[in-house]
Motif scaffolding. Structure first.
Motif, PDB file in Angstrom:
ATOM      1  N   UNK A 279      10.273 -14.738   0.966  1.00  0.00           N
ATOM      2  CA  UNK A 279      10.549 -13.699   1.964  1.00  0.00           C
ATOM      3  C   UNK A 279      12.039 -13.394   1.946  1.00  0.00           C
ATOM      4  N   UNK A 280      12.369 -12.132   1.775  1.00  0.00           N
ATOM      5  CA  UNK A 280      13.756 -11.676   1.753  1.00  0.00           C
ATOM      6  C   UNK A 280      14.107 -11.086   3.110  1.00  0.00           C
ATOM      7  N   UNK A 281      15.225 -11.528   3.678  1.00  0.00           N
ATOM      8  CA  UNK A 281      15.797 -10.901   4.859  1.00  0.00           C
ATOM      9  C   UNK A 281      16.961 -10.019   4.403  1.00  0.00           C
ATOM     10  N   UNK A 282      16.988  -8.784   4.867  1.00  0.00           N
ATOM     11  CA  UNK A 282      18.117  -7.911   4.538  1.00  0.00           C
ATOM     12  C   UNK A 282      18.215  -6.817   5.586  1.00  0.00           C
TER      13      UNK A 282
ATOM     14  N   UNK B  53       4.422  -9.913  -6.838  1.00  0.00           N
ATOM     15  CA  UNK B  53       3.846 -11.226  -6.554  1.00  0.00           C
ATOM     16  C   UNK B  53       3.768 -11.517  -5.072  1.00  0.00           C
ATOM     17  N   UNK B  54       4.145 -12.745  -4.700  1.00  0.00           N
ATOM     18  CA  UNK B  54       4.105 -13.170  -3.301  1.00  0.00           C
ATOM     19  C   UNK B  54       5.415 -12.897  -2.578  1.00  0.00           C
ATOM     20  N   UNK B  55       6.188 -11.941  -3.069  1.00  0.00           N
ATOM     21  CA  UNK B  55       7.461 -11.592  -2.427  1.00  0.00           C
ATOM     22  C   UNK B  55       7.226 -10.536  -1.347  1.00  0.00           C
ATOM     23  N   UNK B  56       7.831 -10.734  -0.193  1.00  0.00           N
ATOM     24  CA  UNK B  56       7.768  -9.760   0.892  1.00  0.00           C
ATOM     25  C   UNK B  56       9.105  -9.768   1.611  1.00  0.00           C
ATOM     26  N   UNK B  57       9.289  -8.868   2.552  1.00  0.00           N
ATOM     27  CA  UNK B  57      10.596  -8.752   3.179  1.00  0.00           C
ATOM     28  C   UNK B  57      10.533  -8.445   4.664  1.00  0.00           C
ATOM     29  N   UNK B  58      11.638  -8.749   5.341  1.00  0.00           N
ATOM     30  CA  UNK B  58      11.806  -8.384   6.742  1.00  0.00           C
ATOM     31  C   UNK B  58      13.202  -7.787   6.914  1.00  0.00           C
ATOM     32  N   UNK B  59      13.277  -6.676   7.618  1.00  0.00           N
ATOM     33  CA  UNK B  59      14.573  -6.074   7.918  1.00  0.00           C
ATOM     34  C   UNK B  59      15.198  -6.860   9.060  1.00  0.00           C
ATOM     35  N   UNK B  60      16.290  -7.549   8.766  1.00  0.00           N
ATOM     36  CA  UNK B  60      16.928  -8.432   9.741  1.00  0.00           C
ATOM     37  C   UNK B  60      18.442  -8.325   9.597  1.00  0.00           C
ATOM     38  N   UNK B  61      19.134  -8.203  10.723  1.00  0.00           N
ATOM     39  CA  UNK B  61      20.578  -8.363  10.774  1.00  0.00           C
ATOM     40  C   UNK B  61      20.842  -9.847  11.037  1.00  0.00           C
TER      41      UNK B  61
ATOM     42  N   UNK C  28      16.750 -13.309  14.070  1.00  0.00           N
ATOM     43  CA  UNK C  28      16.649 -14.355  13.047  1.00  0.00           C
ATOM     44  C   UNK C  28      15.594 -15.386  13.418  1.00  0.00           C
ATOM     45  N   UNK C  29      15.591 -15.821  14.663  1.00  0.00           N
ATOM     46  CA  UNK C  29      14.597 -16.801  15.102  1.00  0.00           C
ATOM     47  C   UNK C  29      13.185 -16.253  14.926  1.00  0.00           C
ATOM     48  N   UNK C  30      12.993 -14.994  15.293  1.00  0.00           N
ATOM     49  CA  UNK C  30      11.674 -14.378  15.171  1.00  0.00           C
ATOM     50  C   UNK C  30      11.271 -14.239  13.709  1.00  0.00           C
ATOM     51  N   UNK C  31      12.229 -13.914  12.849  1.00  0.00           N
ATOM     52  CA  UNK C  31      11.930 -13.739  11.427  1.00  0.00           C
ATOM     53  C   UNK C  31      11.538 -15.062  10.772  1.00  0.00           C
ATOM     54  N   UNK C  32      12.218 -16.137  11.130  1.00  0.00           N
ATOM     55  CA  UNK C  32      11.854 -17.458  10.616  1.00  0.00           C
ATOM     56  C   UNK C  32      10.450 -17.841  11.073  1.00  0.00           C
ATOM     57  N   UNK C  33      10.161 -17.587  12.332  1.00  0.00           N
ATOM     58  CA  UNK C  33       8.834 -17.915  12.862  1.00  0.00           C
ATOM     59  C   UNK C  33       7.743 -17.120  12.135  1.00  0.00           C
ATOM     60  N   UNK C  34       8.049 -15.883  11.773  1.00  0.00           N
ATOM     61  CA  UNK C  34       7.079 -15.055  11.059  1.00  0.00           C
ATOM     62  C   UNK C  34       6.790 -15.622   9.672  1.00  0.00           C
ATOM     63  N   UNK C  35       7.817 -16.130   8.994  1.00  0.00           N
ATOM     64  CA  UNK C  35       7.610 -16.744   7.679  1.00  0.00           C
ATOM     65  C   UNK C  35       6.762 -18.000   7.806  1.00  0.00           C
TER      66      UNK C  35
END
Length: 271
Positions: free
Chosen positions: A42-45, A60-68, A75-82
């Motif tokens: 999972x890429x954060x950008x 493949x199994x790569x996905x992303x989340x738009x995160x500052x 950030x906490x929410x994005x980690x929990x989503x992963x």
């Protein structure tokens, strides 16, 4: 050593990986080598268009989340989503970083008034420290929330050889931010080793990336950095993939608290 043993040593198949600032440059190289090795990435950008393009190209199994990465709640929410999607978090690359503005000298050796200390805007300084230092704290904090209960993990932080020197053509906040990152990495290695969490830093020298507006693609700007290299060139992001895989895989299992320089020998010449 057999080929099977070698493959096992560098095996990251099925690992849950996060890369901050992974839509381009060094972060993208981390994401690519992990995905090529069979990891779920999972890429954060902060760049939606760049993130979508990179995710599509890696596949493949790569996905992303738009995160500052400067937004702690996001950030906490994005980690929990992963963790919810992958079931765990095994490896985190704390890579996001920014160019904090011009240095007080230009690449051709003239004074640059925009980079003089009295002219640096406070918000420019604050954002440089926030992204280049504080976001590393936020990234590690959230990684550890998930890694401790799971019994371990790997955290790899992108520092810089700028942490070891003073560089007049780089924005003033960059060097103290990266020097603090190095100390933080060693401190976290001390704290987290007992929980099976390894923490290491990669210290790149000059690499051709989008940082500083991609100025190292400009021949005149690049020449100042090429002259510092012992092998006559600056880094391509492909050069960093092997080191990233080493630190993320069983091959690096006895490494923690390490600050690993990858710079074509530039630091030797500069010091």
């Amino acid at each position: 050593m057999t080929m099977a043993a070698l493959e096992k040593m560098f095996d990251v198949r099925g690992k849950s990986v996060i890369v901050t600032g992974g839509a381009s440059g060094i972060g993208r190289a981390y994401a690519e080598i992990m995905a090529e090795g069979g990891a779920k990435v999972c890429i954060f950008d902060i760049d939606p268009a760049g993130l979508d393009r990179t995710v599509a190209e890696i596949g493949g199994d790569c996905w992303g989340q738009v995160v500052d990465v400067g937004d702690r709640a996001a950030m906490a929410a994005a980690f929990d989503a992963v963790a919810a999607r992958h079931g765990r978090i095994d490896t985190v690359f704390a890579n996001a970083g920014i160019d904090p503005g011009p240095g007080f000298m230009t690449p051709v050796g003239t004074r640059n008034p925009d980079g003089a200390i009295e002219n640096i805007p406070d918000d420019q300084w604050d954002r440089g420290i926030e992204i280049n230092l504080t976001s590393v704290y936020t990234t590690v904090k959230n990684a550890v929330r998930h890694m401790k209960p799971a019994g371990g993990g790997q955290i790899i932080v992108t520092s810089s050889i700028a942490s070891e020197i003073n560089e007049s053509i780089v924005g003033t906040s960059y060097m103290p931010a990266k020097a603090a990152v190095n100390h933080f990495v060693r401190h976290m290695a001390m704290e987290l080793g007992a929980y099976g969490i390894r923490v290491n830093a990669i210290l790149p020298g000059p690499f051709i990336t989008n940082i500083a507006g991609g100025r190292l693609r400009i021949k005149e700007d690049r020449a100042a950095f090429e002259s510092q290299s012992l092998i006559g060139r600056i880094g391509d992001v492909e050069d960093i993939k092997g080191l990233a895989l080493l630190l993320a895989s069983p091959a690096g299992s006895y490494m923690t608290g390490s600050l690993v320089v990858i710079d074509g020998g530039s630091l030797i010449r500069m010091t």
